[in-house]
Design a protein around this motif. Structure first.
Motif, short mmCIF file in Angstrom:
data_model
loop_
_atom_site.label_atom_id
_atom_site.label_comp_id
_atom_site.label_asym_id
_atom_site.label_seq_id
_atom_site.Cartn_x
_atom_site.Cartn_y
_atom_site.Cartn_z
N LEU A 1 46.95 44.09 62.14
CA LEU A 1 47.37 43.63 60.66
C LEU A 1 48.39 42.66 60.80
O LEU A 1 49.34 42.54 61.66
N THR A 2 48.33 41.68 59.98
CA THR A 2 49.28 40.66 60.10
C THR A 2 50.35 41.10 58.94
O THR A 2 50.42 42.23 58.45
N LEU A 3 51.66 40.29 59.06
CA LEU A 3 52.62 40.65 58.33
C LEU A 3 52.19 40.33 56.75
O LEU A 3 52.89 41.27 55.77
N GLY A 4 51.39 39.73 56.32
CA GLY A 4 51.03 39.61 55.03
C GLY A 4 50.25 41.08 54.55
O GLY A 4 50.18 41.26 53.31
N GLN A 5 49.97 41.77 55.48
CA GLN A 5 49.30 43.06 55.03
C GLN A 5 50.08 44.22 55.19
O GLN A 5 49.68 45.60 55.16
N ALA A 6 51.54 43.91 55.69
CA ALA A 6 52.48 45.11 55.66
C ALA A 6 52.58 46.10 54.20
O ALA A 6 52.57 47.03 54.44
N LYS A 7 52.53 45.50 53.26
CA LYS A 7 52.95 46.24 51.84
C LYS A 7 51.46 46.97 51.85
O LYS A 7 51.66 48.21 51.47
N THR A 8 50.32 46.69 52.18
CA THR A 8 48.99 47.42 51.87
C THR A 8 48.99 48.43 52.85
O THR A 8 48.68 49.52 52.68
N ALA A 9 49.35 48.13 54.18
CA ALA A 9 49.29 49.26 55.01
C ALA A 9 50.46 50.42 54.84
O ALA A 9 50.04 51.58 54.91
N SER A 10 51.74 50.02 54.38
CA SER A 10 52.60 50.79 53.86
C SER A 10 52.21 51.41 52.65
O SER A 10 52.39 52.83 52.85
N ASP A 11 51.31 51.02 51.86
CA ASP A 11 50.94 52.05 50.59
C ASP A 11 49.92 52.97 51.16
O ASP A 11 49.84 53.99 50.49
N LEU A 12 49.09 52.38 52.12
CA LEU A 12 47.98 53.34 52.47
C LEU A 12 48.77 54.66 53.45
O LEU A 12 48.31 55.52 53.22
N LEU A 13 49.63 54.10 53.94
CA LEU A 13 50.40 55.38 54.73
C LEU A 13 51.08 56.20 54.12
O LEU A 13 50.91 57.57 54.07
N PHE A 14 51.61 55.65 52.97
CA PHE A 14 52.27 56.60 52.03
C PHE A 14 51.37 57.33 51.31
O PHE A 14 51.61 58.63 51.30
N SER A 15 50.65 57.14 50.79
CA SER A 15 49.38 57.61 49.82
C SER A 15 48.67 58.61 50.75
O SER A 15 48.54 59.93 50.44
N ALA A 16 48.03 58.35 51.90
CA ALA A 16 47.52 59.15 52.96
C ALA A 16 48.57 60.31 53.04
O ALA A 16 48.03 61.61 53.34
N SER A 17 49.66 59.96 53.45
CA SER A 17 50.49 61.02 53.88
C SER A 17 50.79 62.12 52.82
O SER A 17 50.76 63.12 52.99
N ARG A 18 50.97 61.84 51.50
CA ARG A 18 51.32 62.69 50.74
C ARG A 18 49.81 63.39 49.93
O ARG A 18 49.98 64.55 49.90
N LEU A 19 48.89 62.90 50.26
CA LEU A 19 47.65 63.24 49.64
C LEU A 19 47.09 64.19 50.65
O LEU A 19 46.26 65.14 50.31
#
Length: 181
Positions: A43-61
């Motif tokens: 992933l590119t730096l521009g995709q960091a926020k999306t990757a972060s959101d996916l990590l957080f959501s998957a972790s919680r769910l």
């Protein structure tokens, strides 16, 4: 790659800080986990926020720690290689499996078994796929998107009972995780 500019570094650290704060882990742990996943999925730096959101959501769910989620994604990507679905599709599968009782290392095993069976089908599986008019490998030899797989399989198993749907999915190459999919 190349060295980050100060603006890029600050932007990435902002995303890491937000992830650390939201997930309750240290900044170092959030940064390491996010960096590992981004590298694994190229992933590119521009995709960091999306990757972060996916990590957080998957972790919680899925009820797993951020670090465990990151490690699971890294392992899945390593096992599946270039044929791996995108991060968003893998996290969606993890969440779905968790909602059906699969958790922790069982998710890793289930997804690996299912996707490996689809990526490298046996002659019997290929014959079953052809008989049902489905194909999960594109013209370049790569696994098609999870959306395409679901669109192809959904109508086939619609209206079937669990046992019949599980048997059908197994015959199409989904493996032992068929009952959970």
């Amino acid at each position: 790659g190349h060295a980050l500019t100060s603006t890029q570094a600050l932007g990435f650290m902002k995303v890491s800080m937000d992830l650390a704060q939201a997930s309750g882990v240290s900044l170092g742990s959030a940064t390491t986990t996010l960096t590992g996943v981004m590298q694994a999925f190229h992933l590119t730096l521009g995709q960091a926020k999306t990757a972060s959101d996916l990590l957080f959501s998957a972790s919680r769910l899925t009820g797993t720690s951020l670090e465990t989620e990151g490690a699971t994604l890294d392992k899945l990507r390593a096992k599946l290689g270039a044929a791996s679905p995108p991060m968003a599709q893998l996290t969606a599968l993890q969440v779905d499996l968790a909602m059906h009782g699969e958790a922790g290392s069982r998710v890793l095993m289930s997804l690996t078994a299912s996707l490996t069976g689809l990526m490298t089908p046996t002659a019997k599986v290929v014959a079953a796929q052809q008989a049902m008019g489905v194909s999960f490998i594109d013209s370049s030899g790569k696994l098609v998107s999870m959306r395409s797989i679901i669109q192809q399989v959904g109508p086939i198993i619609a209206g079937m009972g669990n046992a019949q749907a599980t048997a059908t999915l197994k015959s199409l190459g989904f493996g032992a995780a068929s009952a959970k999919l």
